[in-house]
Each structure stands twice: as structure tokens, then as C-alpha cells.
Design an enzyme around this catalytic site. Sequence first.
Site, mmCIF file in Angstrom:
data_model
loop_
_atom_site.group_PDB
_atom_site.id
_atom_site.type_symbol
_atom_site.label_atom_id
_atom_site.label_comp_id
_atom_site.label_asym_id
_atom_site.label_seq_id
_atom_site.Cartn_x
_atom_site.Cartn_y
_atom_site.Cartn_z
ATOM 1 N N PHE A 310 0.822 -1.208 0.000
ATOM 2 C CA PHE A 310 0.000 0.000 0.000
ATOM 3 C C PHE A 310 0.855 1.258 0.000
ATOM 4 C CE2 PHE A 310 -2.174 -3.335 2.329
ATOM 5 C CZ PHE A 310 -3.430 -3.353 1.750
ATOM 6 N N ASP A 311 0.414 2.255 -0.750
ATOM 7 C CA ASP A 311 0.878 3.618 -0.549
ATOM 8 C C ASP A 311 0.107 4.153 0.652
ATOM 9 O OD1 ASP A 311 2.134 6.161 -1.203
ATOM 10 O OD2 ASP A 311 0.164 6.784 -1.901
ATOM 11 N N LYS A 312 0.601 5.203 1.288
ATOM 12 C CA LYS A 312 -0.091 5.717 2.477
ATOM 13 C C LYS A 312 -1.079 6.827 2.138
ATOM 14 C CE LYS A 312 1.762 8.659 5.366
ATOM 15 N NZ LYS A 312 0.702 9.726 5.448
ATOM 16 N N LYS A 490 10.075 1.980 -4.476
ATOM 17 C CA LYS A 490 8.878 1.136 -4.385
ATOM 18 C C LYS A 490 8.916 0.037 -5.446
ATOM 19 C CE LYS A 490 5.900 4.870 -2.651
ATOM 20 N NZ LYS A 490 4.654 5.650 -2.852
ATOM 21 N N VAL A 507 -1.544 -1.070 -4.096
ATOM 22 C CA VAL A 507 -2.693 -0.176 -3.988
ATOM 23 C C VAL A 507 -2.184 1.247 -3.823
ATOM 24 C CG1 VAL A 507 -4.894 0.251 -2.831
ATOM 25 C CG2 VAL A 507 -3.876 -2.033 -2.762
#
Length: 634
Positions: A310-312, A490, A507
Site C-alpha cells: 500500500f501507498d499511504k 517502491k 494499492v
Amino acid sequence: MQRIILKSKNRILVMSGILIALGFAGEFLFHNEMLAMAGLGAASILGVLPIAIQAYQALKVKVVSIDVLVTIAVLGAFAIKNLEESAIVTFLFLFGAYLEQRTLNKTRSAIKELTEMAPESALKRQQDGSFLEVDVEEVDVEDVLLVKTGAKVPVDGRVLSGEGYVSEASITGESLPVEKKQGSKVYAGTILENGTIQIVADRVGEDTTFGRIIELVEEAQDAKSEAERFIDRFSKYYTPLVLLLSAIVFALTRNVELSITILVLGCPGALVIGVPVSNVAGIGNGAKNGILLKGSEVIQDFSRVDVMVFDKTGTLTVGHPKVSDHAYFGKDEKETLKYLSSVERESDHPLAKAVVEHIGITDAYTVSETEVMKGGGIAAKVEGRQVLVGNLYLMEENQVAFPEKSLEIIHQYERRGDSLVLTSVDGVLESAIGVRDQVRPGVKEDLKKLRKLGVKELVLLSGDHQGTVDVVAEELGLTKAFGHMLPEDKSAYIKKLQEEGHVVAFVGDGVNDSPSLALAEIGIAMGSGTDVAIETSDVVLMNGDFGKLPHALGLTKATARNMKQNIAIAVGVVLVLLFSLFFSEWMNMSIGMLVHEASILVVILNGMRLLKFSLFSPKAESKRKIMPKESYGT
């Protein structure tokens, strides 16, 4: 001619359906055998054309596809004048291909979108000290450039002079604009929200971080070639087996009709339509629930995901800084809020906006002698009183007195990852406010559901500070969390997971996420994110509703199971028909046709069950719907 016929498959499908209807009308309504034979014969010939062309193209590359089997079966049925079967088989095959085509709506226009977002010009310093606007291609390393408020930073570089706040959401995903001063690094494609800076170019063109993002997307999309359809992989063994069986029977019996009957009974009508029906029903359920699944291949890959990254910002969090907590130490809270609001209205800083929004409508005092304190906040005169609004450093530098227990509260906010907005009046601390990009409501419960659905690792990768990332990870119970991550970091981490044998879903919602979205087996974009993230992704959660993610995963698993069930039904029926043909006296082509049609109906009904699939009970869903969209408490 072949190209024209293949491009006209949908028109041929419609015409074939009309001719079949005409043929059956001639047989059962008008009792006109000539009309029936003409309609069904024409439907057979017309329908088999694109199938035969595809079979020929497959044989040219030494692939025995289902198209080959269908073509032989149709020609065989036509040869023994079983026009009903030949017409229906071609129609079902074309209809199945049409359904499959409707599911494959992937678009790969992300490169164009990214290119359009890249800076096109720059203000370049000339020899006489003036600045001239030039194309970004004319900028070289070590050139000095001027960036004004609202402009895009044209290159990667460092600040030579000036100060301002830069939105780096397109590169790092950071929700808050970052203060830039002399010596600070800046990235191409970011936006200077306020201030004016001069920068020295360190990397230009394709070497910039933004250029690298585009390159990563290109590499990831090139490496992610379309997987062979599951049904074609199965047919690799199924089709030759049926052909071989028919040939053996003919060699042993010299019975042409029996051999053709084997091909007709072995023709996978239910197999052809079973997979598209499952996929279309699954995609339809997703669309109804705000989930866009871009094709049947996506469903298969998504159902096997075991690591979700996940990205934040904008994914696990709301994406807009909000006041998370506050404490007042003075006797007159309302008066303190007026002082604070009056000063913060003078600033465009995101933290100031969050504070003003939190306080709401209140009377404002006249503010004078405003001074921006570098790295600290704002000092101002309000109604003749000295007011300081800023961080802990500002208060300590001005020797502000801290009431009892105030430092304990301040450190508590810091440990939670909050940004501090402190207010002092005449040298005494009056209030402390914590501002945070809030975690989405219900995310923790959603992540637990993902674990129950078989996701083994939940990983957070963010451009934010490690402290903030750790707070979010601890709050949500994530497996791992890494901060200070640029897009290439990433992507490298995702590649590492893939090399370890994991099936990875990523995501995210920003431009910075697009390389990771394209690289992962499944890229999942929040529908409230950027267009490029949505275009690059395989799954889109419409309206940015994270709560749909568990439903999406559960739906793809159910769809994959349903597809396998339909394949088992279709193959099982064929095996029963062939077994009965050899070991019973009652099986013939007419009964076989009837069973074929029944099996097709069964797989369609089985696939349609997915339209009612729900991961949550109605009671749980109703509770979720009335949850507040935002929560500001701790």
C-alpha cells in the site's frame, strides 16, 4: 478479406442469430423444411468463417486451439446435414468470444497522460542575469532556473536562493507541501505552491525523477505481456485429444458418422461460454459494487495475490490533513481560538488551513507586525498582544513558558506522528493542536478481512517520514512499513517480492504510484486518485472507497472458483456423452445436442450466481454505510 471478417465478428454474430431464429421459425412455425435448412445452413457457413480463419492462423504457428476443433466439428455436422448443431455451435462460440471481448477493456494510455503532465518550459538565467522562458529540452545541467508560485519545477536540482513550499505529491506521495530553502532538493514535475526560488539543475530530461517514472511505467508494461487465456491452455491438451479419439474411431470402424458424432459431442459448447459467463458476471458484480475489474486475466491474477503493498497518502489515509487532537492550557479557550484563527488566516500553509477549518467560523482580530519565523511558524501582534503560532522550536527559541503537563501532551502528539501547531500569548503557551492525515475509517477492519482471504503480508511503502509511517503501520497492524520511498524504491521492493515468488498487488492513487501499479501483478487504484494511476491499474476502487477492496478480492476468488466449476461441468458433460456413445445404445446426436444445451444453461446459471455475491452480510453492510466518512478522534 480475413481481416475484414475478423473485424466483423460481432456483426456476424447478430446475423447468425437472426438466421438461426429464421431457421427454427421455418421448421416449427411454418413447417417449411427448405426455409429451415436455408436459415440454419447460412448461419453455419457465416458463423464458421471467423472461427475457421482463427483456426488457420493458430495452425500456422503450430497451435491446435479450440478454434480448430470447433471448425472441424461444425464442418462435420454440416457434412452429415445436422445443421441445427453446426449453427448453434458457431453462434455460441462467437457469443462467448463477444462476452470475453467485453471484459477486456484494459487501456494503456498512461504514458501519454504522464507525458502531458511533464514540465514543458523553464525560466533560464541568461548571461546578463535576466531570465528567459525556454523549452525544457534546452536546459542543461548546472543551468540556473527561476520557479515562481504555481509553476512546475522543470528539473531535478537544488535551491540556490529563495524559499517556498513545494507540493511533491506527484513524486513522493507526501500529502503536505514541503518547505524548500537554500540547499534543499527539488524534483521535476512538482509544483511550487507559494514563494519564489532559484534552482541549479542537477538532472534534466529523462534523467529526472519524473522522467524515470515514465521509463519505469514503460518497462513494467512491456514486461507484463498478456498471459495466455486459461481456456486456451486447457485446450492445448483437450482439443488434440478429441481429434485423436475421432481419428482412432474412424480408423477402427470406418464409420464416418460415428467419427463426426464424436467431434460434435466433444465440441465444447459449455466450455466455450462457461469462462466468459463467469468473468462477465464477476465483472458485473464488481461494477455494481463500485469495483472496476479490467478483464478476465486480472481476475485470475488477483485471486492468487498473497502480498498486498500500500501507498499511504490517499490510500490508507484520507489524503487531507485534519486536526487530530487539541489541548488548551489557558483560562479563556474561546479567546485563544480567536487569536489562533486570526493569525492562521494570514497563511496558506496546509497546516494553517487545517486549523482554520477545524476552528470554523469565529470573530477575527486585526493582525499586525506579522513575521514568518524561518523553520518555526508565525509571530504577530493581535489586539496589542504578542502571539506566536508554530512548532516546539519556535516556542523554545522565544522562551515561552509551558504550563504543567503541557510538554507531556506535546510529546504524546509527536509520538503519534502528528504535526504540532502551538499557540502562545504574551510568552505563555495557551494551546497545542495535533494535525494529521487521518487514517481512513474502517481500514483496520478491512485489512483484517484481507488477511482472512489469504493475504499473508500487508506492506506500507510511503514517501513520508519513517516516524509517521511507523505510527500508521502500528495503528493498522501492518506486517512491514518503509518510509522515505521514492517511486524507484517502491518498484525495486515489488521486484524483490516477485523474485521471492510472491504474487503482489499494489494499492495507490498518485502519479508516483503508476510504476508500481504497472509492475505489480495487480495494480489497484483508488478512484479518487489521478487519471494516470487509474489508467495504469488493473483494478479501480471507484470513489476511492477502500472498503470495497476485501469485496474485490473475495469476488475474484469466487469468480475463479466459478470458472473452474464451469470448466468441470463442461468437460464432465463431454466425457459422459462420449462414454455413453461407446458404452450405451441410447446415446445419439439428438440426445447429445439436448444435453449440450442443458449443460450450457447450467454453466450460465452457475455463472450468474456471481451477480449476487456478497462478502458481507446485509446487517454488516448497513452498519458500514452509516459510518462517518471522517473521524478526527484518536
